[in-house]
Write a protein that holds these residues in place. Sequence first.
Motif, PDB file in Angstrom:
ATOM      1  N   MET A 177      -3.390  -1.189 -12.844  1.00 46.10           N
ATOM      2  CA  MET A 177      -3.218  -1.903 -11.576  1.00 46.10           C
ATOM      3  C   MET A 177      -2.258  -1.187 -10.629  1.00 46.10           C
ATOM      4  SD  MET A 177      -5.130  -4.399 -10.927  1.00 46.10           S
ATOM      5  CE  MET A 177      -4.250  -5.172  -9.590  1.00 46.10           C
ATOM      6  N   GLY A 178      -1.409  -0.347 -11.145  1.00 47.07           N
ATOM      7  CA  GLY A 178      -0.512   0.438 -10.302  1.00 47.07           C
ATOM      8  C   GLY A 178      -1.279   1.332  -9.339  1.00 47.07           C
ATOM      9  N   LEU A 179      -2.448   1.824  -9.751  1.00 48.60           N
ATOM     10  CA  LEU A 179      -3.290   2.621  -8.857  1.00 48.60           C
ATOM     11  C   LEU A 179      -3.704   1.798  -7.646  1.00 48.60           C
ATOM     12  CD1 LEU A 179      -5.657   4.207 -11.529  1.00 48.60           C
ATOM     13  CD2 LEU A 179      -3.818   5.372 -10.311  1.00 48.60           C
ATOM     14  N   VAL A 180      -4.086   0.556  -7.896  1.00 47.32           N
ATOM     15  CA  VAL A 180      -4.519  -0.334  -6.806  1.00 47.32           C
ATOM     16  C   VAL A 180      -3.332  -0.662  -5.907  1.00 47.32           C
ATOM     17  CG1 VAL A 180      -5.431  -2.632  -6.282  1.00 47.32           C
ATOM     18  CG2 VAL A 180      -6.402  -1.308  -8.164  1.00 47.32           C
ATOM     19  N   ARG A 181      -2.220  -1.022  -6.503  1.00 43.98           N
ATOM     20  CA  ARG A 181      -1.045  -1.406  -5.707  1.00 43.98           C
ATOM     21  C   ARG A 181      -0.534  -0.255  -4.858  1.00 43.98           C
ATOM     22  NH1 ARG A 181       0.599  -3.783 -10.670  1.00 43.98           N
ATOM     23  NH2 ARG A 181      -0.144  -5.917 -10.709  1.00 43.98           N
ATOM     24  N   SER A 182      -0.539   0.940  -5.430  1.00 43.62           N
ATOM     25  CA  SER A 182      -0.037   2.085  -4.666  1.00 43.62           C
ATOM     26  C   SER A 182      -0.952   2.396  -3.487  1.00 43.62           C
ATOM     27  CB  SER A 182       0.128   3.314  -5.561  1.00 43.62           C
ATOM     28  OG  SER A 182      -1.123   3.799  -5.972  1.00 43.62           O
ATOM     29  N   TYR A 183      -2.253   2.209  -3.639  1.00 40.67           N
ATOM     30  CA  TYR A 183      -3.158   2.481  -2.524  1.00 40.67           C
ATOM     31  C   TYR A 183      -3.107   1.360  -1.485  1.00 40.67           C
ATOM     32  CZ  TYR A 183      -7.050   3.932   0.257  1.00 40.67           C
ATOM     33  OH  TYR A 183      -7.812   4.327   1.330  1.00 40.67           O
ATOM     34  N   THR A 184      -3.072   0.106  -1.920  1.00 36.79           N
ATOM     35  CA  THR A 184      -3.078  -0.997  -0.949  1.00 36.79           C
ATOM     36  C   THR A 184      -1.769  -1.093  -0.192  1.00 36.79           C
ATOM     37  OG1 THR A 184      -2.403  -2.574  -2.655  1.00 36.79           O
ATOM     38  CG2 THR A 184      -4.769  -2.387  -2.214  1.00 36.79           C
ATOM     39  N   ARG A 185      -0.720  -0.499  -0.701  1.00 32.00           N
ATOM     40  CA  ARG A 185       0.574  -0.519  -0.017  1.00 32.00           C
ATOM     41  C   ARG A 185       0.480   0.093   1.379  1.00 32.00           C
ATOM     42  NH1 ARG A 185       3.879   2.072  -3.899  1.00 32.00           N
ATOM     43  NH2 ARG A 185       3.433   0.294  -5.209  1.00 32.00           N
ATOM     44  N   ARG A 186      -0.468   0.987   1.576  1.00 36.85           N
ATOM     45  CA  ARG A 186      -0.652   1.631   2.880  1.00 36.85           C
ATOM     46  C   ARG A 186      -1.048   0.628   3.961  1.00 36.85           C
ATOM     47  NH1 ARG A 186      -4.420   6.792   1.283  1.00 36.85           N
ATOM     48  NH2 ARG A 186      -3.083   7.564  -0.382  1.00 36.85           N
ATOM     49  N   PHE A 187      -1.694  -0.453   3.560  1.00 37.88           N
ATOM     50  CA  PHE A 187      -2.267  -1.383   4.528  1.00 37.88           C
ATOM     51  C   PHE A 187      -1.530  -2.710   4.607  1.00 37.88           C
ATOM     52  CE2 PHE A 187      -5.589   1.272   2.700  1.00 37.88           C
ATOM     53  CZ  PHE A 187      -6.040   1.919   3.841  1.00 37.88           C
TER      54      PHE A 187
END
Length: 158
Positions: free
Chosen positions: A72-82
């Motif tokens: 889930m860290g992959l998802v959180r790190s990418y969604t942090r941009r938005f």
Amino acid sequence: MRTAVEATGSSASFRDRNTELFEQRNDFKADLAEIERACDEITGPDAAQQRRLRMLRRRLDDVTSEIVSYNMGLVRSYTRRFTSTASADDRREFESAGTLGLMRAVDSYVPESGAFGQWAFKPIQREVLRSVRDVDHANLSLGDFEKRPAILRAYRQL
């Protein structure tokens, strides 16, 4: 909350754990396929085979859930941009879209193709960007939305 990399100590052990989980998942899938092939097509699986099938499906689901939660860290790190200007509801929507992309990546991942994080980036990105477009730019087509970063860059240069 600690990230998965912090919990395991390093990215190498993170990759090792991912590899181990995917090996378990592939073993369960192979066992399921073997039992399903062994079942008589006319009479169907007997009681012992049905129990074994249920157990293997449950274990497969458990391992898949563990892979998803572990990454889930992959998802959180990418969604942090938005999420810097997004509402709490939008943040949850972006994260759930990323989770859907992560699940699709888990289903389609081939361990021989490289690291899972690299494999999962595109499906996660695709789902999150689709969600961002639906929330923030509903009037743009998908093609126009994909051109948006280049247009914004050119606008800033002017």
